[in-house]
Design a protein around this motif. Sequence first.
Motif, short mmCIF file in Angstrom:
data_model
loop_
_atom_site.label_atom_id
_atom_site.label_comp_id
_atom_site.label_asym_id
_atom_site.label_seq_id
_atom_site.Cartn_x
_atom_site.Cartn_y
_atom_site.Cartn_z
N UNK A 77 -3.58 19.67 1.84
CA UNK A 77 -4.46 19.15 0.80
C UNK A 77 -5.71 18.57 1.44
N UNK A 78 -6.74 18.43 0.63
CA UNK A 78 -7.94 17.71 1.07
C UNK A 78 -8.03 16.36 0.36
N UNK A 79 -7.15 16.11 -0.62
CA UNK A 79 -7.19 14.90 -1.44
C UNK A 79 -5.94 14.05 -1.25
N UNK A 80 -6.14 12.75 -1.15
CA UNK A 80 -5.03 11.80 -1.07
C UNK A 80 -5.34 10.62 -1.99
N UNK A 81 -4.32 10.09 -2.59
CA UNK A 81 -4.45 8.88 -3.40
C UNK A 81 -3.81 7.71 -2.67
N UNK A 82 -4.53 6.60 -2.61
CA UNK A 82 -4.00 5.37 -2.01
C UNK A 82 -3.96 4.30 -3.09
N UNK A 83 -2.82 3.69 -3.26
CA UNK A 83 -2.68 2.63 -4.26
C UNK A 83 -2.36 1.32 -3.54
N UNK A 102 -2.66 -1.87 6.63
CA UNK A 102 -2.04 -0.61 6.24
C UNK A 102 -2.71 0.55 6.96
N UNK A 103 -1.91 1.44 7.50
CA UNK A 103 -2.42 2.59 8.23
C UNK A 103 -1.65 3.83 7.82
N UNK A 104 -2.33 4.95 7.70
CA UNK A 104 -1.67 6.20 7.33
C UNK A 104 -2.29 7.35 8.13
N UNK A 105 -1.45 8.31 8.45
CA UNK A 105 -1.87 9.47 9.23
C UNK A 105 -1.81 10.70 8.33
N UNK A 106 -2.95 11.38 8.18
CA UNK A 106 -3.00 12.60 7.37
C UNK A 106 -3.16 13.79 8.29
N UNK A 107 -2.85 14.98 7.78
CA UNK A 107 -2.96 16.15 8.63
C UNK A 107 -2.63 17.44 7.91
N UNK A 108 -2.59 18.57 8.64
CA UNK A 108 -2.41 19.89 8.04
C UNK A 108 -1.09 20.05 7.30
N UNK A 109 -0.05 19.28 7.69
CA UNK A 109 1.26 19.44 7.06
C UNK A 109 1.24 19.12 5.57
N UNK A 110 0.25 18.34 5.11
CA UNK A 110 0.20 17.98 3.69
C UNK A 110 -0.52 19.03 2.85
N UNK A 120 0.84 -1.20 0.00
CA UNK A 120 0.00 0.00 0.00
C UNK A 120 0.87 1.25 0.00
N UNK A 121 0.53 2.21 -0.86
CA UNK A 121 1.24 3.49 -0.92
C UNK A 121 0.22 4.61 -0.88
N UNK A 122 0.63 5.76 -0.38
CA UNK A 122 -0.28 6.90 -0.25
C UNK A 122 0.44 8.18 -0.63
N UNK A 123 -0.28 9.09 -1.32
CA UNK A 123 0.29 10.37 -1.71
C UNK A 123 -0.71 11.48 -1.40
N UNK A 179 1.81 14.89 -5.13
CA UNK A 179 2.79 15.93 -4.82
C UNK A 179 3.73 15.54 -3.69
N UNK A 180 3.32 14.67 -2.78
CA UNK A 180 4.22 14.24 -1.71
C UNK A 180 3.75 12.91 -1.15
N UNK A 181 4.70 12.15 -0.61
CA UNK A 181 4.41 10.81 -0.09
C UNK A 181 3.89 10.90 1.34
#
Length: 873
Positions: A864-870, A854-862, A830-833, A842-844
């Motif tokens: 964006x409101x959109x993320x892609x998970x492959x 698979x677990x991922x943490x999103x937040x203000x540092x990115x 699993x990968x996320x951008x 734009x960033x991993x």
Amino acid sequence: MKFKIGLLFSLCAASAFADPVAVAQLDESDMFPFVPSYESPKNVVNMSHLLEAPAGKHGRIRVKDGHFVNDKGRVKLHATNLTGPANFPTHAEAERLAARLARFGINCVRLHYFDSSYGTFMLPAEQGILTEDFRTRRTFDPERRDRQDYLIAQFKKRGIYVDMNLHVARTLDARDGFAPGNPWANKGVDQFDPRVIAEEKAYAKELLEHVNPYTGMSYLKDPVVAIVELNNEDALWQQYLSGGMDHLGEPYATVFKNLWNDWLVRKYTTAQAMHDAWALKTVPNGEEMIAEGAFDGDVKPDGKTWILDKGTAQASVASVEGVLRMTVTAKGNEYFPKLYRRVAVKKDMPYTVKFRIRRTGGTAGEVGFAVADRREGWASLGVLTRFTPGTKWQTHEFSFYAPEDIETAEIQFTRFGNGGVYEIDDLSFKTGCSFASLDSLSPLRGEIPIVKGKGGAPMPMLRDFYQFLVDTERAYWTGMQKYLQQDLGLEAPVSATQLGYSPPHLQADLDFVDNHAYWLHPSIRTDWQIGNTAMVNAKGGCIAGLAAARVAGKPYTVSEYNHPYPNFYGAEGQPMLRAYGALQGWDGVFEYSYNNRQNAEPINNEYFFSLAARSDVLAHFPACAAIYLRGDVKESATQLVGNLPYDKYFDRLCKSRSVNQGISASEAKLPHALGLVHGVAVDVTGKNAPLTEKYSAPGNVVVSDTKELCWNNEDKANGYWTVDTANTKLFTGFPKGRTVDLGGVKIAVGKTKLGWATISLVSHNANGFGEKGAAAILLTATGLSHNGGAKFTDRGGNAVSCCGADWGTGKTVCEGVNATITLPSVAAKTACWALDEAGARKSVVPVSDADGRASMVIGPNYQTVWYEIEVKE
């Protein structure tokens, strides 16, 4: 399109819940500019693969078995609106607009309010499709028509249908020989005056017979025209009940009165037969039921007999110097403050209410008055009006018949919108009524007066007049439909107007039935304000009412729906509409409105209803397309249909003066909120078998019978709502530290500015979230979003926000939501951008292992409101 809020029937009021964070406490320093790109590259954000291009590829849309179909099968319209000047972009703008809408899975656009110039207190008026000629309102402008033709051709190319609106705002005036003295846009009058109707037909002929040079087809025959609406929010009934027919100028008043007298002659033949049938008698007044109505003693709100509902306002009421004085020191939202006096009424008994009122302070403004039933929601008992108190005493008197026994009916004074000081005196409520004698008058001489919308009449006369209104409206709607489809050869299905403006039995005469609703519609004025609460905290909100009004056996569309800006919780609205539209099997759901300006690519929110730069709402449209258009949310297999035959409906109409009756008025009296669980509708034909089982209102956790939708109000101030399907997951509401498990996808939202967020995940190719192997997933996370530099004022109570004319000039800014997302896939595959505004990587975002998942943490540092998970095989 909504303009005068007091004329609306489909607004949804907020319950008195205070949101956790007041506007004044918000820290906006770490928000970032973000508007989904006007470019439309093919990536995980792009849902255009759900559209079938060109529009009409599988034959034109028609009606079969109560739904829209084409040669391939069922058709659902996942749609938006273009209002006024937005119908006329340049050719280059039209190409980009069509591509952007297709990118968000939009397969239909309602072309709205283009028959007249359009402007608001915020937006300067811009020309419609007709020339702004000082001599006539009949001439089509060649350039505007060319722009609309090209736009429609671009839509067709992309697989986007259009809903063509005919009469919305064109007002016939002296330029074409029409005298003043009728409502704006000739509303109501356009359904009985022969000259106005002839002009509507002429306009429709010119519009629809026109051959689009870019498609080579007329709009009568082109399958890109999915549906046609005759008249937006315009009905003789609605105008009549609001008092719009009471003071018509000439010749309209005489035409209306003559039609009424002609109707009586057709029914009774002679004046004597009419008088014998009516047998009008005065019912003597009984004892006074409001002993304190002179206000000579001490009268204060006690929450039982007298109730002051302040809402977001600051107000007080007390008897002073022999009057009841209402002092409003701070205005609330559109309906507050409200003052109620409870009374009891008995079925079929006539009542008369009378009072005096004046304004002793503040500026002139309308006050609402009603006698209402508040046992389940709100329903008029036959008195619903507005007036503008002056500085001198005004006397108002109304008579009505009670539809049933009600121990807790209410006399209601509402709005007091301009603040100030009002005095009420000599409030009287008695059984009985008296009316002027008609004994010497004859319909053969055209002498029988109309029954005024803000007046009253003996029940036999009133029943005849109401039937006259029904017959007059029916002749207009069916006559216009026949003209379009039989005389001109239009091939598209046709609707009349919206439910709530006209009886459902009349709307069901045409091909499909339409409705509108808004959560917390703003006041449309310079000193505006809007309720700032989340609908998730009001179980059912607008959705339950929309479901309860559906007419069985007819395609059903909701062609306007919005949580208007700057309500901070707008992201919840469209997913809810789409999900319950899918559950209910509705045939079209429309956001109102994508844009209200010719400027096709704004960088921020320019008006209450525009979506083009409303990032928190638009960002979730890929999920909306999957939920509704792709069919990720399944339709309920259970359809509960309540019977509302015409005779029963008409009886209630005569007593309640309410055209908006649905499943709760049916023989089964189905609870409104049942539409969150099962498919519901009301049958107006009288042919449906009655329901024998009794259904109770759902509790505080309402789960659809498909098990895919859940509305949780266990904590009434911190509700949440979820979608759990094989290929779409969504959470919206107040997380309060919860981890929500949606079929193996876990969502844990951290601290946000509102204590609220909306998270959606969409499997782009409908192959799951990694539990089955490879998957491409769009993750969208939104919280607070507004114009850069906007200034808000906290109004207290429901945190009503207002920024006057200062909407901010900066690009729309968004909050980066803190959340942890866990998928059923393994971390190694699993990968996320984080994605930019175009949906490009734009960033991993690091992916970690959480107990083999698979677990991922999103937040203000990115930022964006959109993320892609492959997820790879």
